[in-house]
Design a protein around this motif. Structure first.
Motif, short mmCIF file in Angstrom:
data_model
loop_
_atom_site.label_atom_id
_atom_site.label_comp_id
_atom_site.label_asym_id
_atom_site.label_seq_id
_atom_site.Cartn_x
_atom_site.Cartn_y
_atom_site.Cartn_z
N MET A 90 0.90 -1.29 -0.02
CA MET A 90 -0.14 0.04 -0.17
C MET A 90 0.81 1.18 -0.01
N LEU A 91 0.22 2.33 -0.53
CA LEU A 91 1.03 3.56 -0.57
C LEU A 91 0.51 4.48 0.54
N HIS A 92 0.98 5.88 0.33
CA HIS A 92 0.64 6.75 1.67
C HIS A 92 -0.80 6.86 1.61
N SER A 93 -1.23 7.58 2.69
CA SER A 93 -2.75 8.04 2.93
C SER A 93 -3.78 7.27 2.82
N VAL A 131 -2.83 -8.17 -2.23
CA VAL A 131 -3.50 -6.86 -2.84
C VAL A 131 -2.52 -5.76 -2.91
N LEU A 132 -2.80 -4.64 -3.73
CA LEU A 132 -2.32 -3.51 -4.06
C LEU A 132 -3.22 -2.61 -3.94
N ILE A 133 -2.80 -1.60 -2.92
CA ILE A 133 -3.83 -0.50 -2.52
C ILE A 133 -3.09 0.85 -2.71
N GLY A 134 -3.65 1.69 -3.81
CA GLY A 134 -2.94 2.89 -4.24
C GLY A 134 -2.86 4.00 -3.37
N ALA A 135 -2.15 4.94 -3.61
CA ALA A 135 -2.25 6.20 -2.77
C ALA A 135 -3.50 6.88 -2.54
N ALA A 185 -5.55 4.63 -6.84
CA ALA A 185 -5.33 5.71 -6.11
C ALA A 185 -6.47 6.71 -5.80
N GLY A 186 -6.88 6.97 -4.68
CA GLY A 186 -7.98 7.78 -4.50
C GLY A 186 -9.34 7.24 -4.80
N SER A 187 -9.55 5.93 -4.59
CA SER A 187 -10.65 5.40 -4.73
C SER A 187 -11.21 5.26 -3.25
N VAL A 188 -12.72 5.22 -3.22
CA VAL A 188 -13.43 4.78 -1.93
C VAL A 188 -14.03 3.57 -1.98
N VAL A 189 -13.74 2.48 -1.44
CA VAL A 189 -14.29 1.26 -1.54
C VAL A 189 -15.29 0.99 -0.32
N LEU A 190 -16.53 0.74 -0.77
CA LEU A 190 -17.66 0.43 0.26
C LEU A 190 -18.23 -0.80 0.30
N GLU A 191 -17.70 -1.63 -0.83
CA GLU A 191 -18.29 -2.91 -0.90
C GLU A 191 -17.27 -3.93 -1.20
N ASP A 192 -17.61 -5.13 -1.16
CA ASP A 192 -16.57 -6.45 -1.33
C ASP A 192 -15.94 -6.10 -2.51
N VAL A 193 -14.73 -6.48 -2.88
CA VAL A 193 -14.09 -6.56 -4.27
C VAL A 193 -13.64 -7.95 -4.37
N ASP A 230 -2.87 6.55 -15.26
CA ASP A 230 -2.00 6.22 -13.94
C ASP A 230 -2.64 6.28 -12.73
N ALA A 231 -2.90 5.16 -12.13
CA ALA A 231 -3.57 5.15 -10.95
C ALA A 231 -2.81 5.81 -9.60
N ASN A 232 -1.40 5.79 -9.87
CA ASN A 232 -0.74 6.47 -8.86
C ASN A 232 0.60 7.03 -9.66
N SER A 233 0.90 8.25 -9.24
CA SER A 233 1.92 9.00 -10.32
C SER A 233 3.39 8.60 -9.77
#
Length: 280
Positions: A181-184, A205-209, A227-235, A274-277
């Motif tokens: 995972m990346l920052h924030s 799993v890979l979680i973007g910034a 990056a920047g996503s808000v996940v509220l449901e199962d993936v 780009d999901a994360n720069s």
């Protein structure tokens, strides 16, 4: 048992490599001699070096480095999985972070690695029923590193947190093995509910910034969160999700996204975003 650990430390390839790197660094930069000797060369094992380094970082006027060192040594002696997880984390950072070129770097310089190892000590206290001391470690980790990991969270091995600023992981969160995972990133709740209320992140799993994963939901193995996503449901496993709120936008793109750190989104229509720069 002590004799067995001593023999293992003599043939520990991770620790031997760190010592060799420290000796070369001392030769190339003599001004770092004090740091390299006190943090690496003075110690006979990675466990002792980690206990020293973590106590040095977390020590304060409220609790001395010496007292912290005593409980850290006790934890490593009591639970061999702590050192095993630290070795896996070191290798994970070296293999996945393009800014890391030596195993000694996370131990000495990378707050993501240091904070995770400090969390592991807090989690050991939590499992031993020493809850107030565990909360103290959580507080000091937050103050020292800007990372807030509840000691009750369950985190696997082979963890890489790049940049590692403003990470939040809640009490009932579960993070599997080989997660990056990346920052924030936030693994949080959705309100004031009690009991099991935080995300379950499966292996690989890979979680973007800046991604926020909220609630008692499951993120399937080898998936990617942009990056920047808000996940509220199962993936589901092996999928890529993006957006606010996050939706499935495609396959994960590879067998082990957390290892390749591939954050490019191949979107519908042939465009690539780009999901994360910055991953290094």
């Amino acid at each position: 048992m002590a004799e067995t650990r001593a023999k293992l430390s003599e043939i520990d390839p991770v620790w031997q490599r760190i010592r060799e790197e420290a000796e070369i660094a001392h030769r190339d930069e003599p001004m770092l001699g004090g740091l390299l000797h006190s943090s690496v060369l003075h110690h006979k094992s990675l466990e002792h070096a980690l206990a020293y380094r973590i106590s040095l970082k977390l020590g304060s006027g409220e609790m001395s480095e010496q007292l912290l060192r005593e409980f850290a040594d006790e934890a490593f002696a009591d639970d061999e999985t702590l050192a095993g997880a630290a070795r896996a984390d070191l290798v994970a950072v070296l293999e996945r972070d393009p800014a890391c070129h030596r195993l000694m770097q996370p131990l000495l310089f990378f707050k993501g690695f240091q904070a995770v190892q400090a969390y592991r000590l807090g989690n050991w206290l939590w499992r031993k029923g020493r809850r107030d001391m565990a909360y103290f470690i959580q507080m000091r980790v937050s103050e020292a590193f800007g990372i807030d990991i509840h000691p009750g969270a369950k985190i696997g091995k082979g963890i890489m947190i790049d940049h590692a600023h403003s990470i939040v992981i809640g009490e009932t969160a579960v993070v599997g093995d080989n997660v990056s995972m990346l920052h924030s990133v936030t693994l949080g709740g959705t309100g004031k509910e009690d009991e099991d209320r935080h995300p379950k992140i499966e292996n690989g799993v890979l979680i973007g910034a800046g991604a926020k994963v909220l609630g008692n939901i499951r993120v399937g193995h080898c998936s990617r969160i942009a990056a920047g996503s808000v996940v509220l449901e199962d993936v589901p496993p092996c999928k890529t999700v993006a957006g606010v709120p996050a939706r499935i936008v495609g396959e994960a793109g590879c067998d082990q996204p957390s290892l390749t750190m591939d954050q490019l989104l191949n979107l519908v229509g042939g465009t690539t975003d780009d999901a994360n720069s910055d991953s290094g």
